[in-house]
Design an enzyme around this catalytic site. Structure first.
Site, short mmCIF file in Angstrom:
data_model
loop_
_atom_site.label_atom_id
_atom_site.label_comp_id
_atom_site.label_asym_id
_atom_site.label_seq_id
_atom_site.Cartn_x
_atom_site.Cartn_y
_atom_site.Cartn_z
N LYS A 1 2.00 -3.20 6.42
CA LYS A 1 2.35 -3.55 5.07
C LYS A 1 3.60 -3.61 4.90
O LYS A 1 4.15 -4.25 4.07
CB LYS A 1 1.41 -2.56 4.12
CG LYS A 1 -0.06 -2.67 4.10
CD LYS A 1 -0.45 -3.96 3.51
CE LYS A 1 -1.95 -4.29 3.59
NZ LYS A 1 -2.15 -5.75 2.72
N TYR B 1 -1.63 0.28 10.49
CA TYR B 1 -1.99 -0.32 8.99
C TYR B 1 -0.75 -0.37 8.13
O TYR B 1 -0.23 -1.11 7.55
CB TYR B 1 -3.30 0.48 8.26
CG TYR B 1 -3.24 -0.28 6.83
CD1 TYR B 1 -3.76 -1.29 6.65
CD2 TYR B 1 -3.27 0.73 6.02
CE1 TYR B 1 -4.12 -1.88 5.34
CE2 TYR B 1 -3.22 0.37 4.39
CZ TYR B 1 -3.65 -1.00 4.31
OH TYR B 1 -3.96 -1.35 2.78
N SER C 1 0.95 -1.26 -0.07
CA SER C 1 -0.11 -0.10 -0.01
C SER C 1 0.79 1.12 0.06
O SER C 1 1.94 1.38 0.61
CB SER C 1 -0.89 0.16 1.15
OG SER C 1 -1.57 1.29 1.45
N1 LIG Z 1 -8.85 -0.94 -1.73
C1 LIG Z 1 -7.95 -0.13 -1.76
O1 LIG Z 1 -7.95 1.20 -2.11
C2 LIG Z 1 -6.55 -0.58 -1.06
C3 LIG Z 1 -5.35 0.25 -1.32
C4 LIG Z 1 -4.02 0.07 -0.72
C5 LIG Z 1 -3.77 -1.55 -0.43
N2 LIG Z 1 -5.06 -2.21 -0.62
C6 LIG Z 1 -4.90 -3.68 0.02
O2 LIG Z 1 -5.31 -4.59 -1.02
C7 LIG Z 1 -5.88 -5.99 -0.34
C8 LIG Z 1 -7.12 -6.15 -0.55
O3 LIG Z 1 -8.06 -4.81 -0.48
P1 LIG Z 1 -9.49 -4.91 -0.95
O4 LIG Z 1 -9.55 -3.48 -1.02
O5 LIG Z 1 -9.81 -5.70 -1.89
O6 LIG Z 1 -10.04 -5.35 0.65
P2 LIG Z 1 -10.92 -6.20 0.98
O7 LIG Z 1 -11.48 -5.92 2.47
O8 LIG Z 1 -12.57 -6.23 0.02
O9 LIG Z 1 -10.47 -7.61 0.74
C9 LIG Z 1 -9.84 -8.18 1.53
C10 LIG Z 1 -10.33 -9.61 1.81
O10 LIG Z 1 -9.61 -10.47 2.72
C11 LIG Z 1 -10.41 -11.15 3.44
N3 LIG Z 1 -9.54 -11.10 5.01
C12 LIG Z 1 -9.29 -10.04 5.79
N4 LIG Z 1 -8.50 -10.49 6.75
C13 LIG Z 1 -8.43 -12.09 6.82
C14 LIG Z 1 -7.72 -12.84 7.24
N5 LIG Z 1 -6.97 -12.61 8.43
N6 LIG Z 1 -7.84 -14.06 7.10
C15 LIG Z 1 -8.62 -14.53 5.83
N7 LIG Z 1 -9.04 -13.52 5.08
C16 LIG Z 1 -9.03 -12.36 5.57
C17 LIG Z 1 -11.53 -10.24 3.80
O11 LIG Z 1 -12.76 -11.03 4.10
C18 LIG Z 1 -11.82 -9.85 2.31
O12 LIG Z 1 -12.62 -10.67 1.53
C19 LIG Z 1 -5.51 -5.57 1.03
O13 LIG Z 1 -4.48 -6.30 1.53
C20 LIG Z 1 -5.62 -3.99 1.49
O14 LIG Z 1 -4.66 -3.65 2.44
C21 LIG Z 1 -6.25 -1.78 -0.84
#
Ligand SMILES: NC(=O)c1ccc[n+]([C@@H]2O[C@H](COP(=O)([O-])OP(=O)(O)OC[C@H]3O[C@@H](n4cnc5c(N)ncnc54)[C@H](O)[C@@H]3O)[C@@H](O)[C@H]2O)c1
Length: 338
Positions: free
Chosen positions: A147, A143, A119
């Site tokens: 990462k 957070y 991130s």
């Molecule tokens: N959405 C954004 O803008 C963004 C920006 C930077 C980084 N990210 C990173 O991208 C990744 C995905 O983000 P997203 O927006 O799709 O989020 P999201 O919450 O939609 O997806 C994450 C998924 O992981 C599952 N999950 C969470 N913790 C878990 C655990 N301990 N064990 C098993 N499953 C688990 C959740 O149920 C969910 O389905 C994350 O790692 C997030 O930090 C997202």
């Protein structure tokens, strides 16, 4: 052979699962469904457990052997900045313990390839025009720290053969299909649409920042562009297309657009999509919002050959709930016509 996608029932992960399936790959998803939806994973195998559970290493290892996993794409994480400040140890457990179990299982099962969702939160609030991968990482919340620690863990795992690419995402928006839309109200675009659905004013948090129109500027990337970046990274690690699976000299990449859009520009882009001009209310600044965070995304283009191609309009249009789209005829309209 199959690809293990952790968090594959989530917003970004499910887009990657779909692209993998579309090109004929077998996919295994592990997701605890804390924020995921099972209907997003199509016909992938779905195993529902928490990666930070004490027995996760054993379960993951068995799963990798059973499904002949040769590569992992690791999305599963908690991702709310505010929540991470309130419950930092919970974030460390989910994100750091989860990563430790995953790497341990990969080591046990002999799987050496991972693409990791990192991130822009790893950078903190750098006071630079364009953020490059060389910009110092000074995360300002748990957070972002988790990462960065995840990246370090993968770097250490290189000692026993782990070949990884870490993609640092910025702001992700849009949808590849209506059922894969981001429903969480954490990013600007879904926040705006959810307020419109609720009949509430759209709010801009501060318009007195040192930016061209006074509102915060961010780098937005279409989720399908980002999903494609994962496939490009995966292919490079597996030696597909490039013809080499040799470890890269650079393994961390900004997966951004390289273009900054202001909050007001994003809201203005939504107006034609919904067929009416939005007139946002200006509220106070949010604590800790830096004026500008924009990626220099040239390295990922040069090294991996990926570049985001979809526009801001593509993002806001594909993210729009059908009932808000201009010209949408709801049940009420239909009734009137009858
Ligand atoms: N959405 C954004 O803008 C963004 C920006 C930077 C980084 N990210 C990173 O991208 C990744 C995905 O983000 P997203 O927006 O799709 O989020 P999201 O919450 O939609 O997806 C994450 C998924 O992981 C599952 N999950 C969470 N913790 C878990 C655990 N301990 N064990 C098993 N499953 C688990 C959740 O149920 C969910 O389905 C994350 O790692 C997030 O930090 C997202």
């Amino acid at each position: 052979m199959s690809v293990l996608v952790t968090g594959g029932a989530g917003y970004i992960g499910s887009h990657v699962v779909r692209l993998l399936q579309e090109r004929g790959e077998d996919v295994v998803v592990v997701d605890d469904l804390s924020n995921g939806k099972p209907e997003r994973v199509g016909n992938a195998v779905l195993e529902t457990f928490d990666l930070s559970d004490a027995d996760a290493t054993v379960k993951l290892g068995a799963l990798m052997l059973k499904h002949e996993v040769d590569a992992v794409i690791h999305f599963a994480a908690l991702k709310q900045i505010g929540e991470s400040m309130e419950r930092p140890l919970w974030y460390y457990k989910a994100n750091v313990e989860g990563m430790r179990h995953l790497i341990g299982a990969m080591q046990d099962a002999g799987v050496k390839t991972m693409v990791f969702s990192s991130s822009a939160g790893t950078y903190g609030q750098p006071d630079v025009d364009m953020i490059t991968e060389k910009t110092p990482c000074q995360p300002i919340n748990p957070y972002g720290q988790t990462k960065l620690i995840g990246e370090w863990m993968l770097d250490n795992a290189a000692r026993f053969g782990m070949n990884s690419i870490k993609l640092r995402y910025f702001n992700v928006a849009g949808a590849g299909a209506p059922e894969l839309r981001d429903t969480a109200m954490m990013n600007l675009v879904p926040i705006v649409y959810n307020r419109l659905l609720a009949g509430q004013d759209v709010v801009i948090n501060g318009d007195d920042y040192p930016t061209p129109d006074g509102t915060c500027v961010r780098d937005y990337v279409h989720v399908v562009d980002l999903a494609e970046a994962h496939l490009v990274a995966l292919d490079r690690l597996r030696g597909i297309r490039s013809g080499t699976a040799e470890p890269l000299a650079q393994t961390v990449f900004n997966a951004g657009n390289g273009i900054g859009y202001s909050v007001r520009e994003v809201i203005d882009a939504i107006s034609p999509v919904i067929g009416r001009t939005l007139d946002p209310v200006v509220g106070p600044r949010r604590e800790g919002d830096p004026p500008r965070l924009v990626a220099d995304a040239s390295a990922i283009t040069e090294v991996l050959g990926w570049k985001a191609s979809r526009t801001l309009e593509d993002m806001v249009r594909s993210a729009c709930p059908p009932e808000l789209l201009a010209g949408h005829r709801g049940e009420k309209d239909g009734d009137v016509e009858q």
